[in-house]
Design a protein around this motif. Structure first.
Motif, PDB file in Angstrom:
ATOM      1  N   ALA A 277       0.837  -1.208   0.000  1.00  0.00           N
ATOM      2  CA  ALA A 277       0.000   0.000   0.000  1.00  0.00           C
ATOM      3  C   ALA A 277       0.867   1.250   0.000  1.00  0.00           C
ATOM      4  O   ALA A 277       0.584   2.206  -0.733  1.00  0.00           O
ATOM      5  N   LEU A 278       1.924   1.247   0.803  1.00  0.00           N
ATOM      6  CA  LEU A 278       2.834   2.398   0.833  1.00  0.00           C
ATOM      7  C   LEU A 278       3.510   2.597  -0.523  1.00  0.00           C
ATOM      8  O   LEU A 278       3.651   3.720  -1.001  1.00  0.00           O
TER       9      LEU A 278
ATOM     10  N   ASN B 196      -4.564   3.639  -8.552  1.00  0.00           N
ATOM     11  CA  ASN B 196      -3.564   3.550  -7.490  1.00  0.00           C
ATOM     12  C   ASN B 196      -4.198   3.775  -6.123  1.00  0.00           C
ATOM     13  O   ASN B 196      -3.904   3.052  -5.167  1.00  0.00           O
ATOM     14  N   LYS B 197      -5.070   4.789  -6.021  1.00  0.00           N
ATOM     15  CA  LYS B 197      -5.723   5.077  -4.733  1.00  0.00           C
ATOM     16  C   LYS B 197      -6.601   3.912  -4.292  1.00  0.00           C
ATOM     17  O   LYS B 197      -6.620   3.540  -3.127  1.00  0.00           O
ATOM     18  N   ARG B 198      -7.346   3.326  -5.251  1.00  0.00           N
ATOM     19  CA  ARG B 198      -8.226   2.199  -4.924  1.00  0.00           C
ATOM     20  C   ARG B 198      -7.412   0.987  -4.460  1.00  0.00           C
ATOM     21  O   ARG B 198      -7.738   0.343  -3.461  1.00  0.00           O
ATOM     22  N   GLU B 199      -6.334   0.688  -5.175  1.00  0.00           N
ATOM     23  CA  GLU B 199      -5.486  -0.440  -4.787  1.00  0.00           C
ATOM     24  C   GLU B 199      -4.862  -0.204  -3.410  1.00  0.00           C
ATOM     25  O   GLU B 199      -4.788  -1.123  -2.587  1.00  0.00           O
ATOM     26  N   ALA B 200      -4.408   1.019  -3.152  1.00  0.00           N
ATOM     27  CA  ALA B 200      -3.806   1.333  -1.856  1.00  0.00           C
ATOM     28  C   ALA B 200      -4.837   1.197  -0.741  1.00  0.00           C
ATOM     29  O   ALA B 200      -4.526   0.687   0.346  1.00  0.00           O
ATOM     30  N   LEU B 201      -6.076   1.612  -0.980  1.00  0.00           N
ATOM     31  CA  LEU B 201      -7.131   1.496   0.031  1.00  0.00           C
ATOM     32  C   LEU B 201      -7.429   0.035   0.358  1.00  0.00           C
ATOM     33  O   LEU B 201      -7.549  -0.341   1.523  1.00  0.00           O
TER      34      LEU B 201
ATOM     35  N   GLN C 292      -4.299   7.285 -11.619  1.00  0.00           N
ATOM     36  CA  GLN C 292      -4.142   7.731 -10.234  1.00  0.00           C
ATOM     37  C   GLN C 292      -5.293   7.218  -9.367  1.00  0.00           C
ATOM     38  O   GLN C 292      -5.074   6.829  -8.215  1.00  0.00           O
TER      39      GLN C 292
ATOM     40  N   ASP D  64      -4.592  -1.185   2.353  1.00  0.00           N
ATOM     41  CA  ASP D  64      -4.623  -0.572   3.690  1.00  0.00           C
ATOM     42  C   ASP D  64      -5.603  -1.289   4.614  1.00  0.00           C
ATOM     43  O   ASP D  64      -5.394  -1.342   5.822  1.00  0.00           O
TER      44      ASP D  64
ATOM     45  N   ARG E 138       0.915   3.866  -3.129  1.00  0.00           N
ATOM     46  CA  ARG E 138       0.544   5.256  -2.854  1.00  0.00           C
ATOM     47  C   ARG E 138       1.664   6.213  -3.259  1.00  0.00           C
ATOM     48  O   ARG E 138       1.408   7.315  -3.732  1.00  0.00           O
ATOM     49  N   SER E 139       2.912   5.800  -3.088  1.00  0.00           N
ATOM     50  CA  SER E 139       4.028   6.699  -3.398  1.00  0.00           C
ATOM     51  C   SER E 139       4.359   6.731  -4.890  1.00  0.00           C
ATOM     52  O   SER E 139       5.035   7.646  -5.344  1.00  0.00           O
TER      53      SER E 139
END
Length: 152
Positions: free
Chosen positions: A31-32, A72-77, A69, A80, A35-36
């Protein structure tokens, strides 16, 4: 019903608990990392106005910079949420393993251990067949009637 090989106190259960925690840690690290990362397409960093053509299982879709983008946010969530859940589940299973192993180590030799949820053993755990019960095939286990089977 088949017994699970992951019952508490076994080596596979201990390994599964540790692997579950490790998977949770990898999800958090993932996730980190997601997100980065800037939005990219096939390893190439996307710029404003770029379109990424994605083909997956025979379906082709286009994604612009904002779409990548958002992905990426959905995958990171998702990572998380999944990472800490896996770590909590693995920690619970690991603590259960530690409790079972400590109970085994503390139990006197030769004394039977009760399994979790099994409850206490009734009476003194002796099986007695009375002389007058043999003809009708009924035996008593601490006062509870059970069918006796003749030896063969």
């Amino acid at each position: 019903m088949a017994r699970s090989s992951l019952r508490p106190g076994t080596t596979p259960a201990l390994i599964a608990a540790v692997l579950t925690i490790g998977l949770g840690v990898l999800f958090v690290i993932g996730a980190l990392w997601v997100r980065s990362n800037t939005a990219d397409c096939g390893g190439q960093t996307m710029q404003q106005g770029d379109t990424c053509v994605i083909t997956y299982q025979g379906r082709t879709t286009d994604a612009d910079l904002a779409g990548q983008q958002a992905n990426n946010k959905r995958e990171a969530l998702i990572l998380d949420v999944a990472g800490p859940l896996f770590m909590i589940l693995g920690g619970y299973r690991l603590s259960k393993e530690v409790r079972v192993r400590r109970a085994r180590a503390a139990a006197p030799a030769g004394e039977p251990l009760a399994m979790a949820g099994a409850g206490p053993l009734p009476g003194d755990g002796e099986f007695a067949v009375s002389a007058n019960a043999a003809p009708n095939g009924v035996a008593e286990y601490n006062g509870s009637p059970h069918q006796a089977r003749p030896r063969q």
